[in-house]
Design a protein around this motif. Sequence first.
Motif, PDB file in Angstrom:
ATOM      1  N   GLN A  20       0.831  -1.206   0.000  1.00 57.65           N
ATOM      2  CA  GLN A  20       0.000   0.000   0.000  1.00 57.65           C
ATOM      3  C   GLN A  20       0.863   1.253   0.000  1.00 57.65           C
ATOM      4  O   GLN A  20       0.489   2.276  -0.577  1.00 57.65           O
ATOM      5  CB  GLN A  20      -0.935  -0.022   1.201  1.00 57.65           C
ATOM      6  CG  GLN A  20      -2.006  -1.091   1.130  1.00 57.65           C
ATOM      7  CD  GLN A  20      -2.970  -1.021   2.296  1.00 57.65           C
ATOM      8  OE1 GLN A  20      -3.158   0.026   2.895  1.00 57.65           O
ATOM      9  NE2 GLN A  20      -3.593  -2.146   2.626  1.00 57.65           N
ATOM     10  N   GLU A  21       2.025   1.178   0.635  1.00 61.44           N
ATOM     11  CA  GLU A  21       2.919   2.336   0.663  1.00 61.44           C
ATOM     12  C   GLU A  21       3.394   2.705  -0.736  1.00 61.44           C
ATOM     13  O   GLU A  21       3.367   3.875  -1.130  1.00 61.44           O
ATOM     14  CB  GLU A  21       4.127   2.050   1.557  1.00 61.44           C
ATOM     15  CG  GLU A  21       5.093   3.226   1.667  1.00 61.44           C
ATOM     16  CD  GLU A  21       6.248   2.948   2.603  1.00 61.44           C
ATOM     17  OE1 GLU A  21       7.066   3.859   2.792  1.00 61.44           O
ATOM     18  OE2 GLU A  21       6.326   1.824   3.141  1.00 61.44           O
TER      19      GLU A  21
ATOM     20  N   ARG B 135      -1.796   9.981   0.035  1.00 67.55           N
ATOM     21  CA  ARG B 135      -1.271   9.675   1.359  1.00 67.55           C
ATOM     22  C   ARG B 135      -1.470   8.193   1.665  1.00 67.55           C
ATOM     23  O   ARG B 135      -2.447   7.583   1.260  1.00 67.55           O
ATOM     24  CB  ARG B 135      -1.970  10.535   2.420  1.00 67.55           C
ATOM     25  CG  ARG B 135      -1.685  12.023   2.294  1.00 67.55           C
ATOM     26  CD  ARG B 135      -2.344  12.801   3.417  1.00 67.55           C
ATOM     27  NE  ARG B 135      -2.064  14.224   3.319  1.00 67.55           N
ATOM     28  CZ  ARG B 135      -0.955  14.809   3.788  1.00 67.55           C
ATOM     29  NH1 ARG B 135      -0.036  14.064   4.392  1.00 67.55           N
ATOM     30  NH2 ARG B 135      -0.776  16.109   3.658  1.00 67.55           N
ATOM     31  N   ARG B 136      -0.524   7.653   2.421  1.00 69.11           N
ATOM     32  CA  ARG B 136      -0.571   6.232   2.772  1.00 69.11           C
ATOM     33  C   ARG B 136      -1.860   5.874   3.502  1.00 69.11           C
ATOM     34  O   ARG B 136      -2.490   4.850   3.212  1.00 69.11           O
ATOM     35  CB  ARG B 136       0.655   5.906   3.650  1.00 69.11           C
ATOM     36  CG  ARG B 136       0.619   4.565   4.355  1.00 69.11           C
ATOM     37  CD  ARG B 136       0.752   3.405   3.380  1.00 69.11           C
ATOM     38  NE  ARG B 136       0.916   2.140   4.085  1.00 69.11           N
ATOM     39  CZ  ARG B 136      -0.064   1.455   4.662  1.00 69.11           C
ATOM     40  NH1 ARG B 136      -1.306   1.931   4.642  1.00 69.11           N
ATOM     41  NH2 ARG B 136       0.174   0.305   5.249  1.00 69.11           N
ATOM     42  N   ASN B 137      -2.316   6.719   4.442  1.00 66.76           N
ATOM     43  CA  ASN B 137      -3.535   6.392   5.193  1.00 66.76           C
ATOM     44  C   ASN B 137      -4.778   6.455   4.309  1.00 66.76           C
ATOM     45  O   ASN B 137      -5.741   5.720   4.518  1.00 66.76           O
ATOM     46  CB  ASN B 137      -3.680   7.278   6.427  1.00 66.76           C
ATOM     47  CG  ASN B 137      -3.783   8.750   6.095  1.00 66.76           C
ATOM     48  OD1 ASN B 137      -3.473   9.165   4.978  1.00 66.76           O
ATOM     49  ND2 ASN B 137      -4.204   9.545   7.065  1.00 66.76           N
TER      50      ASN B 137
ATOM     51  N   ALA C 264       0.520   4.134  -2.804  1.00 69.72           N
ATOM     52  CA  ALA C 264       0.246   5.526  -2.452  1.00 69.72           C
ATOM     53  C   ALA C 264       1.229   6.463  -3.124  1.00 69.72           C
ATOM     54  O   ALA C 264       0.846   7.514  -3.659  1.00 69.72           O
ATOM     55  CB  ALA C 264       0.307   5.689  -0.932  1.00 69.72           C
ATOM     56  N   GLN C 265       2.507   6.092  -3.131  1.00 70.74           N
ATOM     57  CA  GLN C 265       3.509   6.928  -3.779  1.00 70.74           C
ATOM     58  C   GLN C 265       3.228   7.062  -5.266  1.00 70.74           C
ATOM     59  O   GLN C 265       3.307   8.161  -5.833  1.00 70.74           O
ATOM     60  CB  GLN C 265       4.902   6.339  -3.576  1.00 70.74           C
ATOM     61  CG  GLN C 265       5.466   6.505  -2.183  1.00 70.74           C
ATOM     62  CD  GLN C 265       6.881   5.971  -2.088  1.00 70.74           C
ATOM     63  OE1 GLN C 265       7.206   4.920  -2.632  1.00 70.74           O
ATOM     64  NE2 GLN C 265       7.728   6.707  -1.387  1.00 70.74           N
TER      65      GLN C 265
ATOM     66  N   SER D 285      -4.839   3.230   2.418  1.00 70.89           N
ATOM     67  CA  SER D 285      -5.211   2.155   3.346  1.00 70.89           C
ATOM     68  C   SER D 285      -6.712   2.121   3.571  1.00 70.89           C
ATOM     69  O   SER D 285      -7.336   1.042   3.566  1.00 70.89           O
ATOM     70  CB  SER D 285      -4.486   2.344   4.680  1.00 70.89           C
ATOM     71  OG  SER D 285      -4.816   1.324   5.584  1.00 70.89           O
TER      72      SER D 285
END
Length: 231
Positions: free
Chosen positions: A168-169, A178-180, A172-173, A183
């Motif tokens: 997921q990280e 954003r990572r959250n 997101a990039q 998620s």
Amino acid sequence: MPRSTNHLLASLPDAAFELLGPHLQAVDLVHEAVLVQAGDPLTHVYFPHSGVISLVVSLAGGEMIEVAMIGRTSIMGAFAALEDRISLNHAIVQLPGTASVLEVERFRKIAEHNTALRDLITRHEHFLFAQAQQSAACNASHGVEARLARYLLQLRDLSRSDTLLLTQELSAQMIGARRNSVSMVANTLQHAGVIRYSRGHIEILDLARLRKAACECYVTVRSHHDRLLRS
């Protein structure tokens, strides 16, 4: 390695492929390997047979955002090889696989004397530019769920697999979120039965619903690909 597994090589006339074929070498595309960094000289061009290479831009704060994907339908580094041989982007292996590689100087000399290869490179670079334009518009205008769905569908098309080695990280990039936020969206899609994720893997369970969740950019990029590259 047979050229038919890379669509660009497969679409070349026999005479053009015979010039390239003897000089192609098989390599592994290692997960998250950096093939070239922005501003560095390009030493090889890559014809992926499997896996996915991401072209990304890096920002001052350390963020990376994807501008285009390269897989079994195309080539990485062709235009830079023919021009100043300096890469404008980072090229990172997003999904592992294999590729055929060719030294830049050899590729340059062959392309200079082969009209069919130069024409294919030109159409391919138009496609990469169209991808980059669409990615910019998508990241500026569409919500995280639509962008994530589009991104997963593009990876699926290039990898030919419903199971993606993907965190997921990193997702997101690549979509500039954003990572959250990613998620939360992934959790919603999982509870809806569209995807299933565990650490480092995302599995697509309901392709039709994922396509419905994606923004128009997925279909637009596919139409550019079919118009410019499908033989």
